[in-house]
Design a protein around this motif. Structure first.
Motif, PDB file in Angstrom:
ATOM      1  N   MET A   3       0.832  -1.191   0.000  1.00 55.95           N
ATOM      2  CA  MET A   3       0.000   0.000   0.000  1.00 55.95           C
ATOM      3  C   MET A   3       0.871   1.246   0.000  1.00 55.95           C
ATOM      4  O   MET A   3       1.953   1.263   0.577  1.00 55.95           O
ATOM      5  CB  MET A   3      -0.896   0.024   1.244  1.00 55.95           C
ATOM      6  CG  MET A   3      -1.898  -1.094   1.295  1.00 55.95           C
ATOM      7  SD  MET A   3      -2.957  -0.982   2.750  1.00 55.95           S
ATOM      8  CE  MET A   3      -4.257   0.018   2.079  1.00 55.95           C
ATOM      9  N   LYS A   4       0.360   2.287  -0.609  1.00 59.99           N
ATOM     10  CA  LYS A   4       1.026   3.584  -0.585  1.00 59.99           C
ATOM     11  C   LYS A   4       0.677   4.268   0.730  1.00 59.99           C
ATOM     12  O   LYS A   4      -0.299   3.921   1.401  1.00 59.99           O
ATOM     13  CB  LYS A   4       0.547   4.441  -1.751  1.00 59.99           C
ATOM     14  CG  LYS A   4       0.902   3.858  -3.096  1.00 59.99           C
ATOM     15  CD  LYS A   4       0.345   4.714  -4.206  1.00 59.99           C
ATOM     16  CE  LYS A   4       0.685   4.114  -5.544  1.00 59.99           C
ATOM     17  NZ  LYS A   4       0.128   4.880  -6.644  1.00 59.99           N
ATOM     18  N   LYS A   5       1.473   5.256   1.097  1.00 62.87           N
ATOM     19  CA  LYS A   5       1.245   5.969   2.356  1.00 62.87           C
ATOM     20  C   LYS A   5      -0.163   6.572   2.389  1.00 62.87           C
ATOM     21  O   LYS A   5      -0.863   6.463   3.393  1.00 62.87           O
ATOM     22  CB  LYS A   5       2.290   7.075   2.547  1.00 62.87           C
ATOM     23  CG  LYS A   5       2.108   7.847   3.834  1.00 62.87           C
ATOM     24  CD  LYS A   5       3.156   8.923   4.008  1.00 62.87           C
ATOM     25  CE  LYS A   5       2.871   9.754   5.240  1.00 62.87           C
ATOM     26  NZ  LYS A   5       3.861  10.817   5.411  1.00 62.87           N
ATOM     27  N   GLY A  39       0.990   7.222  19.325  1.00 62.17           N
ATOM     28  CA  GLY A  39       0.817   8.649  19.062  1.00 62.17           C
ATOM     29  C   GLY A  39       0.623   8.987  17.588  1.00 62.17           C
ATOM     30  O   GLY A  39       0.918  10.093  17.162  1.00 62.17           O
ATOM     31  N   VAL A  40       0.132   8.032  16.819  1.00 63.04           N
ATOM     32  CA  VAL A  40      -0.119   8.255  15.391  1.00 63.04           C
ATOM     33  C   VAL A  40      -1.619   8.190  15.165  1.00 63.04           C
ATOM     34  O   VAL A  40      -2.256   7.195  15.483  1.00 63.04           O
ATOM     35  CB  VAL A  40       0.587   7.188  14.516  1.00 63.04           C
ATOM     36  CG1 VAL A  40       0.309   7.438  13.041  1.00 63.04           C
ATOM     37  CG2 VAL A  40       2.076   7.168  14.785  1.00 63.04           C
ATOM     38  N   ARG A  41      -2.176   9.267  14.653  1.00 67.82           N
ATOM     39  CA  ARG A  41      -3.598   9.324  14.353  1.00 67.82           C
ATOM     40  C   ARG A  41      -3.775   9.462  12.839  1.00 67.82           C
ATOM     41  O   ARG A  41      -2.828   9.809  12.129  1.00 67.82           O
ATOM     42  CB  ARG A  41      -4.252  10.530  15.064  1.00 67.82           C
ATOM     43  CG  ARG A  41      -4.079  10.526  16.580  1.00 67.82           C
ATOM     44  CD  ARG A  41      -4.783   9.338  17.219  1.00 67.82           C
ATOM     45  NE  ARG A  41      -4.479   9.233  18.624  1.00 67.82           N
ATOM     46  CZ  ARG A  41      -3.551   8.449  19.160  1.00 67.82           C
ATOM     47  NH1 ARG A  41      -2.801   7.694  18.400  1.00 67.82           N
ATOM     48  NH2 ARG A  41      -3.346   8.396  20.442  1.00 67.82           N
ATOM     49  N   HIS A  46       2.187  13.843   8.714  1.00 73.10           N
ATOM     50  CA  HIS A  46       3.644  14.020   8.716  1.00 73.10           C
ATOM     51  C   HIS A  46       4.377  12.762   9.180  1.00 73.10           C
ATOM     52  O   HIS A  46       5.573  12.625   8.964  1.00 73.10           O
ATOM     53  CB  HIS A  46       4.021  15.194   9.606  1.00 73.10           C
ATOM     54  CG  HIS A  46       3.627  14.974  11.049  1.00 73.10           C
ATOM     55  ND1 HIS A  46       2.310  15.106  11.465  1.00 73.10           N
ATOM     56  CD2 HIS A  46       4.348  14.625  12.126  1.00 73.10           C
ATOM     57  CE1 HIS A  46       2.255  14.835  12.764  1.00 73.10           C
ATOM     58  NE2 HIS A  46       3.476  14.543  13.191  1.00 73.10           N
ATOM     59  N   LYS A  47       3.653  11.836   9.790  1.00 72.93           N
ATOM     60  CA  LYS A  47       4.270  10.587  10.256  1.00 72.93           C
ATOM     61  C   LYS A  47       4.583   9.698   9.058  1.00 72.93           C
ATOM     62  O   LYS A  47       3.986   9.818   8.000  1.00 72.93           O
ATOM     63  CB  LYS A  47       3.341   9.840  11.221  1.00 72.93           C
ATOM     64  CG  LYS A  47       3.058  10.576  12.521  1.00 72.93           C
ATOM     65  CD  LYS A  47       4.260  10.504  13.438  1.00 72.93           C
ATOM     66  CE  LYS A  47       3.888  11.063  14.801  1.00 72.93           C
ATOM     67  NZ  LYS A  47       4.919  10.819  15.794  1.00 72.93           N
ATOM     68  N   SER A  48       5.514   8.783   9.253  1.00 70.49           N
ATOM     69  CA  SER A  48       5.964   7.927   8.148  1.00 70.49           C
ATOM     70  C   SER A  48       4.931   6.852   7.794  1.00 70.49           C
ATOM     71  O   SER A  48       4.023   6.550   8.575  1.00 70.49           O
ATOM     72  CB  SER A  48       7.280   7.250   8.524  1.00 70.49           C
ATOM     73  OG  SER A  48       7.053   6.245   9.503  1.00 70.49           O
ATOM     74  N   LYS A  49       5.133   6.278   6.628  1.00 68.43           N
ATOM     75  CA  LYS A  49       4.297   5.172   6.179  1.00 68.43           C
ATOM     76  C   LYS A  49       4.389   4.019   7.171  1.00 68.43           C
ATOM     77  O   LYS A  49       3.377   3.392   7.506  1.00 68.43           O
ATOM     78  CB  LYS A  49       4.764   4.723   4.790  1.00 68.43           C
ATOM     79  CG  LYS A  49       4.043   3.530   4.231  1.00 68.43           C
ATOM     80  CD  LYS A  49       4.604   3.152   2.863  1.00 68.43           C
ATOM     81  CE  LYS A  49       4.002   1.861   2.376  1.00 68.43           C
ATOM     82  NZ  LYS A  49       4.531   1.468   1.062  1.00 68.43           N
ATOM     83  N   THR A  50       5.595   3.752   7.663  1.00 68.95           N
ATOM     84  CA  THR A  50       5.803   2.679   8.638  1.00 68.95           C
ATOM     85  C   THR A  50       5.032   2.945   9.923  1.00 68.95           C
ATOM     86  O   THR A  50       4.448   2.027  10.503  1.00 68.95           O
ATOM     87  CB  THR A  50       7.312   2.527   8.949  1.00 68.95           C
ATOM     88  OG1 THR A  50       8.003   2.308   7.718  1.00 68.95           O
ATOM     89  CG2 THR A  50       7.577   1.388   9.893  1.00 68.95           C
ATOM     90  N   ASP A  51       4.997   4.205  10.357  1.00 67.25           N
ATOM     91  CA  ASP A  51       4.236   4.567  11.564  1.00 67.25           C
ATOM     92  C   ASP A  51       2.748   4.316  11.368  1.00 67.25           C
ATOM     93  O   ASP A  51       2.072   3.787  12.252  1.00 67.25           O
ATOM     94  CB  ASP A  51       4.468   6.039  11.933  1.00 67.25           C
ATOM     95  CG  ASP A  51       5.866   6.330  12.418  1.00 67.25           C
ATOM     96  OD1 ASP A  51       6.570   5.393  12.858  1.00 67.25           O
ATOM     97  OD2 ASP A  51       6.281   7.510  12.356  1.00 67.25           O
TER      98      ASP A  51
END
Length: 80
Positions: A3-5, A39-41, A46-51
């Protein structure tokens, strides 16, 4: 296929809506400390794809655990 970000962020948002809908209509709270600790919503663009991928898995795990706890016996597949 990966999947893409943007797709992960969209899926993240959809899972968050499922959680809100479930909690609103059942009165139950989905326990998902692992998700909250990240802490990722869905709005954290701005957070990474991995996050976001880790957040999606943590949120999905919390939702499925909550739903599994409600099922007392498996439902058989049947056509109406």
């Amino acid at each position: 296929m990966t999947m893409k970000k943007q797709e992960l962020i969209h899926l993240h948002g959809l899972l968050a809506q499922v959680q809100e809908h479930y909690e609103e209509h059942t009165g139950n709270t989905v326990e998902h400390d692992e998700y909250l600790d990240q802490g990722v919503r869905p709005t954290s663009i701005h957070k990474s794809k991995t996050d976001h991928k880790a957040a999606v898995f943590a949120l999905a795990d919390g939702l499925t655990s909550e739903l599994e706890s409600e099922v007392k016996e498996p439902l058989s597949a049947s056509a109406d």
